[in-house]
Enzyme design. Structure first.
Site, short mmCIF file in Angstrom:
data_model
loop_
_atom_site.label_atom_id
_atom_site.label_comp_id
_atom_site.label_asym_id
_atom_site.label_seq_id
_atom_site.Cartn_x
_atom_site.Cartn_y
_atom_site.Cartn_z
N ASN A 147 0.87 -1.19 -0.14
CA ASN A 147 -0.04 -0.01 0.08
C ASN A 147 0.66 1.20 0.02
O ASN A 147 0.33 2.20 -0.63
CB ASN A 147 -0.97 -0.07 1.14
CG ASN A 147 -0.40 -0.04 2.65
OD1 ASN A 147 0.80 -0.47 2.67
ND2 ASN A 147 -1.08 0.31 3.55
N GLU A 203 5.38 -4.60 11.65
CA GLU A 203 4.17 -3.48 11.79
C GLU A 203 2.97 -4.37 10.90
O GLU A 203 3.18 -4.46 9.66
CB GLU A 203 4.30 -2.49 11.24
CG GLU A 203 5.45 -1.32 12.09
CD GLU A 203 4.40 -0.27 12.99
OE1 GLU A 203 3.31 -0.53 12.88
OE2 GLU A 203 4.98 0.47 13.49
N CYS A 250 -3.12 1.01 7.00
CA CYS A 250 -3.09 0.38 8.19
C CYS A 250 -3.74 1.32 8.90
O CYS A 250 -4.22 0.76 10.20
CB CYS A 250 -1.62 -0.12 8.73
SG CYS A 250 -0.75 1.33 9.12
N1 LIG Z 1 1.02 -1.83 11.04
C1 LIG Z 1 1.40 -1.17 9.90
O1 LIG Z 1 2.32 -0.29 9.70
C2 LIG Z 1 0.93 -1.22 8.37
C3 LIG Z 1 0.25 -2.73 8.21
N2 LIG Z 1 -0.39 -3.05 7.02
C4 LIG Z 1 -0.55 -4.27 6.91
O2 LIG Z 1 -0.36 -4.79 5.40
C5 LIG Z 1 -1.23 -5.73 5.11
C6 LIG Z 1 -1.66 -5.47 3.56
O3 LIG Z 1 -0.31 -5.39 2.84
P1 LIG Z 1 0.25 -6.84 2.03
O4 LIG Z 1 1.10 -6.13 1.23
O5 LIG Z 1 -1.05 -7.32 1.60
O6 LIG Z 1 0.79 -7.52 3.34
P2 LIG Z 1 1.34 -9.09 3.05
O7 LIG Z 1 1.63 -9.54 4.31
O8 LIG Z 1 0.57 -10.04 2.19
O9 LIG Z 1 2.80 -8.70 2.28
C7 LIG Z 1 3.83 -7.68 2.78
C8 LIG Z 1 5.06 -8.27 2.25
O10 LIG Z 1 5.46 -9.47 2.48
C9 LIG Z 1 6.05 -10.36 1.42
N3 LIG Z 1 6.02 -11.80 1.73
C10 LIG Z 1 4.94 -12.38 1.45
N4 LIG Z 1 5.31 -13.85 1.62
C11 LIG Z 1 6.33 -13.60 2.37
C12 LIG Z 1 7.17 -14.70 2.89
N5 LIG Z 1 6.80 -15.90 3.00
N6 LIG Z 1 8.46 -14.18 3.51
C13 LIG Z 1 8.63 -12.79 3.26
N7 LIG Z 1 8.09 -11.97 2.87
C14 LIG Z 1 7.06 -12.43 2.32
C15 LIG Z 1 5.14 -9.53 0.37
O11 LIG Z 1 5.89 -9.97 -0.90
P3 LIG Z 1 4.66 -10.19 -2.11
O12 LIG Z 1 3.78 -9.13 -2.37
O13 LIG Z 1 5.80 -10.64 -3.27
O14 LIG Z 1 3.98 -11.49 -1.69
C16 LIG Z 1 5.14 -8.08 0.67
O15 LIG Z 1 6.52 -7.61 0.40
C17 LIG Z 1 -2.64 -5.30 5.90
O16 LIG Z 1 -2.84 -6.31 6.99
C18 LIG Z 1 -2.23 -4.10 6.59
O17 LIG Z 1 -2.75 -3.98 7.70
C19 LIG Z 1 -0.02 -2.14 5.85
C20 LIG Z 1 0.51 -0.99 5.92
C21 LIG Z 1 1.03 -0.52 7.30
O1 LIG Z 2 1.10 2.28 6.47
C1 LIG Z 2 0.20 2.88 6.39
O2 LIG Z 2 -1.02 2.48 6.02
C2 LIG Z 2 0.55 4.26 6.08
O3 LIG Z 2 1.79 4.43 6.76
C3 LIG Z 2 -0.59 4.99 6.86
O4 LIG Z 2 -0.05 6.52 6.56
P1 LIG Z 2 -1.20 7.39 6.75
O5 LIG Z 2 -1.97 7.41 7.88
O6 LIG Z 2 -0.14 8.77 7.05
O7 LIG Z 2 -1.77 7.49 5.25
#
Ligand SMILES: NC(=O)C1=CN([C@@H]2O[C@H](COP(=O)(O)OP(=O)(O)OC[C@H]3O[C@@H](n4cnc5c(N)ncnc54)[C@H](OP(=O)(O)O)[C@@H]3O)[C@@H](O)[C@H]2O)C=CC1
Ligand SMILES: O=C(O)[C@H](O)COP(=O)(O)O
Length: 457
Positions: A169, A264, A298
């Site tokens: 994202n 995170e 997130c």
């Molecule tokens: N707490 C926070 O600050 C934030 C949390 N999020 C959370 O992220 C999620 C959405 O993001 P999303 O990208 O779908 O999350 P994912 O957990 O699906 O993917 C995150 C990363 O992990 C990689 N990945 C996947 N499988 C593995 C593995 N087995 N080992 C190591 N890396 C791996 C992905 O690569 P690939 O794409 O190649 O599969 C991607 O780069 C939501 O749950 C959201 O809440 C999002 C933003 C901020």
């Molecule tokens: O991880 C996320 O989803 C972003 O860091 C959120 O950032 P924002 O609340 O400033 O859009």
């Protein structure tokens, strides 16, 4: 974008190269990973599917480069980061264009992400100089039984190779929030970008390349997380993992070696609305918080817990604002754009259908075309519905009616999530200073004095 002179070397034919040892390379796998445009649902970009052997080489060169980098003066590290930040901002338009095509981020928000990333890198360079530029001096006679016969000096030293894995994202912003603290602290960095968002990340890495960082210090390997992810996260050459994403992070924390982890993860951020709230202000913030970037943040508002006595009025105010949200492609800067993948859209639909079956009130008709889901407010959601607990990461917001503040607080506390580093939401917190501290360890130097020294002043 690639094809323009600045970024010409990052692509070979129609497949984007990966970055290792200071240059752009084609993988020996001969395979690529397609990146599907969420709007057209057609392959838009291709990136190399790196092999395990290539990952080994990247980590080896990261180790070698780090040893010299740790001896590079702090001011010089900061100077290079400022340079990278300026180059990144200068190329905001082509990088933002990748975000539009890969993750369907509205164009204006995509530009903001790149600019904000440049600012973050610069801020991190400055904070690094402040945080790492000072240590502690302790004297020994504060501890019972000791005279002042020792001086103790502490400073922060790098960990080695930091593995950075950001989510789709914010593939640029959440990548630089790991890269910049790692580099200013004297670490090297291996980036595994999310597949959706990888091309924007590769462009961003090229900006660091242009800034002139030493060879091998920064690498970027592409490939499906599910294929090279475990190999990377369990690699003995990795000294620290900074991960942002979903449940994958929980699995990584169970599999990785005894190294510092920054996780995170997901969340279910609640908004509790009481009777004395300013309902116009609340409605505006719920719509902004819940529906910006189609709820794929997130920090998005993911459940509204509203006192029954004000719920009818608030729901109406929210609905009036939802009706004004524009829906369509990211190129036109719509408020609601297609969600990132078809499987994500299917997951969201599953939550919506479960709520429908169990009797939630649909404030709008559910509508989906491909990955595009129209904004939807679900009223009268109850705890037996999945959407009361799960994270849709899409433009669907549940309203749960409550009769006391305690009921709202109880719902929040009953969640598996606790965003910003608690429960299933992770370990530790991102943020520049936290990350610098997390990516360093304390080195203590004790100087034994031949005689007690009290003559300081
Ligand atoms: N707490 C926070 O600050 C934030 C949390 N999020 C959370 O992220 C999620 C959405 O993001 P999303 O990208 O779908 O999350 P994912 O957990 O699906 O993917 C995150 C990363 O992990 C990689 N990945 C996947 N499988 C593995 C593995 N087995 N080992 C190591 N890396 C791996 C992905 O690569 P690939 O794409 O190649 O599969 C991607 O780069 C939501 O749950 C959201 O809440 C999002 C933003 C901020
Ligand atoms: O991880 C996320 O989803 C972003 O860091 C959120 O950032 P924002 O609340 O400033 O859009």
């Amino acid at each position: 974008m690639a094809g323009s002179d600045t970024f010409a070397e990052i692509i070979d034919g129609d497949v984007f190269n990966y970055y290792s040892n200071g240059q752009w390379n084609k993988s020996s796998s001969g395979k690529y990973v397609p990146i599907i445009n969420p709007t057209t649902r057609k392959t838009h970009f291709k990136v190399q599917a790196c092999t395990q052997e290539e990952v080994n080489k990247v980590i080896e060169s990261a180790k070698t480069a780090q040893k010299l980098w740790a001896k590079t003066p702090l001011w010089k590290r900061a100077e290079l980061l400022h340079k990278a930040a300026a180059i990144l901002k200068e190329h905001k338009a082509p990088i933002a264009e990748c975000l539009v095509k890969e993750i369907a981020k509205p164009r204006k928000d995509a530009v903001t992400e790149v600019v904000r990333s440049g600012d973050l890198v610069s801020y991190c360079a400055e904070e690094g100089v402040r945080v790492l530029g000072e240590g502690k001096f302790l004297v020994s006679d504060s501890f019972p039984g000791n005279d002042r016969t020792k001086y103790c000096l502490t400073s922060k030293i790098p960990l080695g190779v930091v593995l950075a894995i950001p989510p789709f994202n914010y593939p640029v912003n959440l990548a630089v929030s790991k890269i910049a603290p790692a580099l200013i602290s004297g670490n090297s960095i291996v980036l595994k970008p999310p597949t959706q968002g990888a091309v924007a990340a590769l462009h961003m890495v090229h900006c660091f390349h242009l800034a002139g960082f030493p060879k091998g210090l920064i690498s970027c390997v592409t490939g499906k997380g599910s294929e090279i992810g475990d190999f990377l996260t369990m690699h003995p050459g990795v000294n620290c993992i900074s991960f942002t994403g979903g449940d994958t992070g929980i699995a990584i924390s169970k599999k990785s070696a005894m190294i510092p982890l920054q996780m995170e993860l997901g969340g279910k951020d609640a908004c509790i609305v009481l009777e004395d709230a300013d309902l116009d202000l609340v409605a505006a913030n719920i719509v902004k918080g819940g529906f910006s970037y189609s709820g794929q943040r997130c920090t998005a508002v993911k459940v509204a817990l509203v006192m029954e006595s004000v719920a009818d009025i608030l729901v109406k105010k929210i609905n009036d604002k939802v009706a004004k949200l524009t829906v369509g492609p990211p190129e036109d800067d719509n408020d609601i754009t297609p969600v990132v993948t078809e499987s994500s859209a299917n997951y969201i639909e599953g939550l919506v259908m479960d709520a429908k079956k169990k009797g939630a009130t649909f404030c709008q008709e559910y509508r989906r075309e491909g990955n595009l889901i129209w904004p939807l407010l679900l009223d009268n959601v109850r705890p037996d519905m999945r959407i009361a607990w799960e994270e849709p990461f899409g433009p669907v917001l549940p309203v749960i009616r409550i009769n006391s503040v305690e009921e709202g607080i109880h719902h929040c506390n009953a969640s598996n999530f606790g965003l910003q580093g608690l429960k299933d939401s992770g370990i530790g917190s991102q943020g520049i200073t936290n990350s610098i501290n997390m990516m360093t360890k304390i080195k203590t130097t004790v100087i034994n004095l031949p005689t007690p020294s009290y003559s300081m002043g």
